[in-house]
Design an enzyme around this catalytic site. Structure first.
Site, PDB file in Angstrom:
ATOM      1  N   ARG A 101       0.944  -1.433  -0.294  1.00  0.00           N
ATOM      2  CA  ARG A 101       0.333   0.052   0.026  1.00  0.00           C
ATOM      3  C   ARG A 101       1.336   1.314   0.087  1.00  0.00           C
ATOM      4  O   ARG A 101       1.930   0.914   0.157  1.00  0.00           O
ATOM      5  CB  ARG A 101      -1.064  -0.223   1.253  1.00  0.00           C
ATOM      6  N   THR A 374      -7.795   0.559 -10.312  1.00  0.00           N
ATOM      7  CA  THR A 374      -7.873  -0.746  -9.219  1.00  0.00           C
ATOM      8  C   THR A 374      -8.179  -1.850 -10.235  1.00  0.00           C
ATOM      9  O   THR A 374      -8.907  -1.748 -11.010  1.00  0.00           O
ATOM     10  CB  THR A 374      -8.391  -0.566  -8.098  1.00  0.00           C
ATOM     11  N   SER A 446     -10.659  -0.413   0.531  1.00  0.00           N
ATOM     12  CA  SER A 446     -11.233  -1.526   0.707  1.00  0.00           C
ATOM     13  C   SER A 446     -11.013  -2.305  -0.198  1.00  0.00           C
ATOM     14  O   SER A 446     -11.498  -3.280   0.155  1.00  0.00           O
ATOM     15  CB  SER A 446     -12.712  -0.388   0.200  1.00  0.00           C
ATOM     16  N   GLY A 467     -13.671  -1.539  -7.365  1.00  0.00           N
ATOM     17  CA  GLY A 467     -14.619  -0.706  -7.261  1.00  0.00           C
ATOM     18  C   GLY A 467     -14.594  -0.047  -6.651  1.00  0.00           C
ATOM     19  O   GLY A 467     -16.008   0.290  -5.643  1.00  0.00           O
TER      20      GLY A 467
HETATM   21  O1  DON Z   1      -7.971   0.913  -2.254  1.00  0.00           O
HETATM   22  C1  DON Z   1      -8.786   2.046  -1.747  1.00  0.00           C
HETATM   23  O2  DON Z   1     -10.516   0.865  -0.964  1.00  0.00           O
HETATM   24  C2  DON Z   1      -9.189   2.086  -3.362  1.00  0.00           C
HETATM   25  N1  DON Z   1      -8.072   3.007  -3.769  1.00  0.00           N
HETATM   26  C3  DON Z   1      -9.925   1.524  -4.851  1.00  0.00           C
HETATM   27  C4  DON Z   1     -10.281   2.294  -5.392  1.00  0.00           C
HETATM   28  C5  DON Z   1     -11.502   0.875  -6.929  1.00  0.00           C
HETATM   29  O3  DON Z   1     -11.241   0.390  -6.559  1.00  0.00           O
HETATM   30  C6  DON Z   1     -11.983   2.297  -7.630  1.00  0.00           C
HETATM   31  N2  DON Z   1     -11.761   0.877  -8.468  1.00  0.00           N
HETATM   32  N3  DON Z   1     -12.413   0.782 -10.086  1.00  0.00           N
END
Ligand code: DON
Length: 564
Positions: A101, A374, A446, A467
């Site tokens: 991360r 993502t 998430s 998502g």
């Molecule tokens: O880490 C996370 O929860 C977000 N940065 C994820 C972003 C995401 O899933 C965008 N998607 N379609």
């Protein structure tokens, strides 16, 4: 809190939806000893296959797939982003989470996205160099290759380097993503040069070539961790960021470290759930929801009744997310309590079978007396090593900023922090001090890469999806589908709905819920909102009765393979 979903969120989910049954990919084959791959892009799936054929294991394939996705799906993940890789060793059956991360730069601070009056400045944590956290993906790939792989990076990074140089063809999804982020991409000349055609959305079939990214990948292949976090690449990254009003320093890059974390493990009926640990909220929220749902006989219920109970479980798990979760290296999280059966029992007592609990009624609740765009891919090799990985640059094309000469598009993951307590982020998620910005801290996520195992036999599922805030509830739907014996196709196809505590609304995919069911839910005091499209891009591998099956979400453009 207003009962509204940010407009940007709607548009965003609309983007990652639509085109039903486009390039729909489901495969299955019987007998064990087979490998399987499901990713969001055919070129990445083929890269994984190539590495497996060269004698690499699932972990080498994961390195090749991640690096290739960084090239061919630049709006989803990349070297300028981060992610979580859940690795399961076939022999020991041990699962570990590689936490790559992003971290907040060392000169970041809690109020950096607020104006003098304390209002959050719109867009500052989303567009441009100031929105970028220190990337973790390069460090994670080097770590995985060194510690778990069989092949050197000089082999596993080859497919990515080749496609970066030769180029890939623009698809309709790529065009929609560019269109969504056009304004921001135009602000960064280096990014515009690579991802646009004459400063516009490229035509379908246009060849995107990334020679600078190929060079950066080569630097990693040759020098490993130092190839990105030190030396010429690091200098160019910092120079570019600083010239664009960002706050990165060489020290930020030099001090970035990947972490190994124990995954969150829970049990639902006779299934073991192994999922992402903090700084992801995914595993804890999933186990909390499943512990609640175990109290009910969901399979025998009428649709509206079942949806009501799932929504009430979601509401409570997301409340806890907002309240308790953040970077475990900075705050103390009552993990054991949150995932305990006894805590779920207490939550069940706050639920009724017939009526929605307004989220505002749950606000002050505390569970324990004391302290506390993502992409996803799934891979299994012939020996049974497994990888479930969700990677991100956050918003489509991340911050849309590329430091010149690097080919690295930077994330805007800083928006996953709570810029101000109670102020929703781009996904409408709220948080408090626990997820406030601090130097070197990881922002709450998430992303929920998950492995589900049947305790009584060898059945399993490797599952995940992008998502935003809806990731966790999509994975929940997927886990329930698997435990209820649904097929891979049925699981990835399933119409989705979501509740995240605030806003206090059930969000449903367009056209996915019959009128009668909606009316029944409204009678139970739920507020429903039909979205303008569909969402998610699930990549799923299932082994049931020794039959290997893989599926790529019809909402995306991915490819699933079972390899003999
Ligand atoms: O880490 C996370 O929860 C977000 N940065 C994820 C972003 C995401 O899933 C965008 N998607 N379609």
């Amino acid at each position: 809190m207003k009962n509204s979903i940010p407009k940007s969120l709607y548009l965003f989910y609309l983007l990652i939806s639509t085109f039903l049954l486009f390039n729909y990919s489901v495969v299955q084959a019987s007998s064990s000893g087979q490998a399987a791959i499901a990713t969001a892009h055919p070129i990445a799936t083929r890269a994984g296959e190539q590495i497996l054929k060269q004698g690499g294991n699932a972990f080498d394939a994961a390195v090749a797939i991640s690096a290739t996705l960084a090239v061919v799906e630049p709006f989803g993940s990349g070297l300028g982003g981060g992610g979580f890789w859940l690795l399961q060793d076939a022999k020991t059956k041990k699962t570990i989470m590689i936490d790559g991360r992003e971290t907040a730069p060392l000169s970041a601070n809690e109020t950096m996205y607020q104006d003098r009056q304390g209002n959050v400045i719109k867009g500052l944590s989303i567009n441009g160099a100031l929105a970028a956290g220190i990337p973790g993906e390069p460090a994670a790939l080097v770590h995985i290759a060194k510690k778990y792989g069989r092949l050197p990076l000089s082999k596993s990074l080859v497919p990515a380097i080749q496609v970066a140089r030769k180029g890939f063809r623009v698809t309709s999804l790529y065009r929609r993503m560019v269109n969504f982020r056009l304004k921001a991409l135009r602000q960064s000349p280096a990014a515009a040069k690579v991802f646009l055609y004459r400063n516009k959305v490229p035509y379908p079939g246009y060849l995107v070539q990334q020679p600078d990214l190929a060079k950066t990948l080569e630097a990693i292949a040759v020098h490993g961790h130092a190839g990105f976090y030190q030396g010429d690449v690091a200098k160019a990254l910092v120079k570019g960021v600083q010239a664009a009003n960002g706050i990165w320093s060489l020290k930020d890059l030099a001090s970035y470290q990947v972490k190994e974390r124990q995954p969150i493990v829970g049990q639902y009926k006779n299934y073991r759930i192994i999922s992402a640990a903090p700084p992801s909220s995914g595993g804890i929220a999933l186990v909390t929801m499943l512990n609640i749902l175990e109290h009910y006989d969901l399979e025998k219920m009428q649709p509206a009744q079942r949806i009501h109970l799932l929504v009430e479980a979601m509401r409570r798990a997301y409340r806890d997310r907002a309240e308790f979760l953040g970077d475990p290296d900075f705050i103390s999280i009552p993990v054991n309590e949150l995932v305990s059966k006894s805590y779920a029992k207490k939550l069940v007592k706050t639920m009724t079978v017939k009526t929605a609990t307004p989220s505002s009624d749950l606000k002050a609740a505390a569970p324990v007396p004391q302290g506390r765009h993502t992409t996803h891919f799934s891979v299994v090799d012939k020996e049974g090593n497994k990888v479930s990985a969700t990677l991100s640059v956050n918003y489509p094309f991340g911050s849309a900023f590329m430091p010149p000469g690097t080919g690295v598009l930077l994330n805007d993951e800083m928006d996953d922090f709570s810029s101000k307590p109670g102020t929703p982020n781009v996904y409408g998620l709220v948080g408090n001090k626990n997820n406030a910005i601090a130097p070197g801290k990881r922002m709450l996520s998430s992303m929920s890469p998950t492995i589900v195992e049947n305790i009584n036999n060898s059945d399993y599922a490797v599952i995940g999806t992008p998502g935003g805030s809806r990731i966790i509830t999509m994975v929940l739907h997927g886990i329930l589908g698997f435990t209820e014996g649904k097929s891979v196709a049925a699981i990835v196809n399933k119409p989705r709905y979501h509740h995240q505590y605030l806003p206090d609304i059930i969000q449903i995919e367009k056209g996915s819920m019959p009128y009668k069911v909606r009316k029944a839910l409204e009678l139970m005091q739920h507020t429903l909102k039909e979205l303008r499209g569909r969402y998610g891009n699930m990549q799923l591998i299932i082994n049931q009765n020794n039959k290997m099956m893989a599926a790529s979400d019809p909402r995306g453009e991915g490819l699933a393979l079972v390899i003999k």
